[in-house]
Every structure is written in structure tokens, then in C-alpha cells.
Design an enzyme around this catalytic site. Sequence first.
Site, mmCIF file in Angstrom:
data_model
loop_
_atom_site.group_PDB
_atom_site.id
_atom_site.type_symbol
_atom_site.label_atom_id
_atom_site.label_comp_id
_atom_site.label_asym_id
_atom_site.label_seq_id
_atom_site.Cartn_x
_atom_site.Cartn_y
_atom_site.Cartn_z
ATOM 1 N N CYS A 116 35.399 52.342 47.108
ATOM 2 C CA CYS A 116 35.206 50.990 46.555
ATOM 3 C C CYS A 116 35.180 49.904 47.628
ATOM 4 O O CYS A 116 34.764 48.778 47.354
ATOM 5 C CB CYS A 116 36.281 50.696 45.520
ATOM 6 S SG CYS A 116 36.314 51.917 44.215
ATOM 7 N N HIS A 259 36.865 43.248 44.297
ATOM 8 C CA HIS A 259 36.419 44.526 43.734
ATOM 9 C C HIS A 259 36.859 44.582 42.271
ATOM 10 O O HIS A 259 37.972 44.204 41.921
ATOM 11 C CB HIS A 259 37.050 45.677 44.526
ATOM 12 C CG HIS A 259 36.835 47.007 43.881
ATOM 13 N ND1 HIS A 259 35.598 47.439 43.483
ATOM 14 C CD2 HIS A 259 37.706 47.996 43.543
ATOM 15 C CE1 HIS A 259 35.705 48.635 42.933
ATOM 16 N NE2 HIS A 259 36.980 48.991 42.949
ATOM 17 N N ASN A 289 34.276 49.819 36.679
ATOM 18 C CA ASN A 289 34.364 49.937 38.134
ATOM 19 C C ASN A 289 33.129 50.684 38.650
ATOM 20 O O ASN A 289 32.974 51.872 38.387
ATOM 21 C CB ASN A 289 35.654 50.691 38.478
ATOM 22 C CG ASN A 289 35.852 50.903 39.967
ATOM 23 O OD1 ASN A 289 34.952 50.638 40.761
ATOM 24 N ND2 ASN A 289 37.015 51.390 40.344
#
Length: 332
Positions: A116, A259, A289
Amino acid sequence: MSKPCQCSIIGTGSYMPSKVLTNDDLSKMVETSDEWITTRTGIKERRIAADDETTSDMATAAAKQALEAAGVKPEELDLIVVATVTPDMFFPSTACLVQSKLGAKNAIGFDISAACSGFLYALQAARHFLNGGPRMTALVIGAEKLSSLINWKDRNTCVLFGDGAGAVVVRRDDRKTAPGRVLSTVMGSDGTLADLLKVPGGGSACPITAENVALRPNTIYMEGRETFKHAVTRMYQASLDALEQAGVKAEDVKLVIPHQANARIISAIAERLNVPPERTFINVDKYGNTSAATIPVALDEAQRSGRLKSGDILLLVAFGGGFTWASSVVAW
Ligand code: ACO
């Protein structure tokens, strides 16, 4: 800590697949509920790529938008960096596939694997390439088809992730007031915690065989609670370090673009930084996500919706598998 260098983001783009998978859809697949997912994560729905839609397809679509926004032709690109943990294949790199799809024949290309945090790692890699000369213009992409790594029977993980791509065009620009300039980037890694978040199989340590295929080792495994704690601590500290390196105070930040893993992580960081919710970007409700794609997609949405004004100070911050983390301050 890395030395600041003179590079600017001159265009953004994004692509999200059209298929929407809602929390209610998931509650028909595993024992979960819209209420559980919304309260624990803030996610309401996510996008799922078509079976024949690859990471490089999504990356290319996002890249075309970013190139158009920047007014840059594919052949003007010197460098393509794709951050992804879901490459089309082990090799060639997704960046080489994107290069071919764009016709960016003068660019070199490679992928970065930092989960990520991948987009901010890739942005920093591009900055160093550009500042090392002679290259001038780079395409930096975060693109993921995480649906290809999901065990749809594991409720701990299958509700969290989605697919998509975001891209930026970056150009070397030595002007101190150039719009979109990256003022600072800090990065960190801690491989001792690799086991908390991983895809254990499918690589050379554990190839998929007829014997182990039923255990689905080629899907995401995560210790959510532990990951959550590390994410908050690392993202907060990285934000402070990036702000300090840029010589900027948290109260001067117009928009935090974190994020998008979990709305609770985002609000915990914003609270610690003393940044009010209206100066924190959230779209995890729509997309879940998407790993390396979250920050460039969010940046593009913020830009296209008119939320960013020239000169705004942006704080980008990410955390992911590895563990890895990174933060950048950008003057828009
Ligand atoms: N529906 C219903 N119940 C569930 C679900 C679900 N989808 N998933 C887990 N549960 C249950 C668990 O089994 C557990 O039950 P138990 O208490 O009977 O054992 C209970 O809910 C609580 O589980 P926790 O894991 O403690 O829940 P938590 O509040 O920590 O939320 C979550 C879980 C959302 C995963 C959270 O920990 C999180 O967001 N972690 C961080 C994710 C992240 O930041 N990842 C980083 C990047 S990802 C990357 O790099 C690819």
C-alpha cells in the site's frame, strides 16, 4: 530520510472498474453485514475488475487521463514506474506492458513492490531518476487487481479490498514555485513484521502445487488488529517527519490524502495531527482498499472535483505490507 529534489506533479488520472460489489452483496457470500463492515472500516462498496481486465489495462487507462491532463504525449515519457503487488505476471513488468499499450517507446519501465506504500515509493524513485538526469518526464502509477489475491471465503480480508488505478505525470522542474512540486518524502520499512500481512504462496518460497492449492496460499493473509496499530503509529510519525523535512506545520496542510485502508485509521491520524475532518480526504467508502492505487486515485478525485487550489499544501501518507510506510508533502 531522503534529500528533497525538484520535481512536480503536472497531471493526474484514475480508472475504476465499473462493477460495484456492495457490503450487502458480500453478506450473501460470507458471514458478515453492512453494519459490521461500515462500523469497523467505513467501506460501503468496492470496484471489481472484469475477468479479462488486467492491472496493466487499468494502469494504462489511468495513465492516458494523466497524460492528457498534463498535455504530455506518450513518446515524451522517459520513465514509467508502476507500483503494484498484483502485476499481470511475474515478468515482464507491468510497467513494460503499460509502455507498450501507451506507445511510450522512449521510456524505460519497472515495477515497485511496496504494497500500500507503493505509490509513494514509486514517486520517490521517479524523483531520484529525474534528478539524476538526463531524464525529464516520468509516469508514476499505482494499480492493483487485488480481487485476484482475495480468498472470497475469508471474511477477515475479503470485505476490505478492491481494484483500480491512479497515475501522475512528474516532471523535473527547478523552479522553486513550480506548481505540484514535491517538497519532501520520507520512507521506512520493517521486514521483521512481514508475517503480519502477506500473500504467502505463489512465489518461490511456496509455489502453488496440486497438493497445496486447496489451502489458497496465494491469497491475502492479514493480522488486522496488529496491522491497524502499526499503521496508525507509523503513518503519524511519517507525516510529522515529512512535514518537518518540508518546513511546513500541520495547521498549514490544506488536505491530507492518506492511504485508504480504513476510515478509523484515517481519523486516528487526523486527530493526532490536529487536522479537522474537512481537511482529510476519504473515498474508502466507495472503493475499499486498493493498495498502491489509493493515493493517486484520491489525488485525482480531489483535483477533478475542484478541491485543490494552486499553492495548497498536501500531505500524502501511506502504510502497507512489508511493513512499509511513506509520506510526502506536495505544494499544489
Ligand atoms: N464480518 C463480521 N465479523 C468479522 C469480519 C467480517 N467481515 N471480519 C472479522 N470479523 C470478526 C472477527 O472474527 C472477530 O471475531 P471474534 O472476536 O469472535 O474473534 C471480530 O470480528 C473482531 O475482529 P478484529 O480483527 O478484532 O476487528 P477489528 O476491529 O480490528 O477490525 C480490520 C478488523 C477492519 C481488519 C482492522 O483491524 C483493520 O483495518 N486493520 C488494518 C488494515 C490495514 O491498514 N492494512 C494496511 C494495508 S493493507 C496492504 O498493504 C495490502
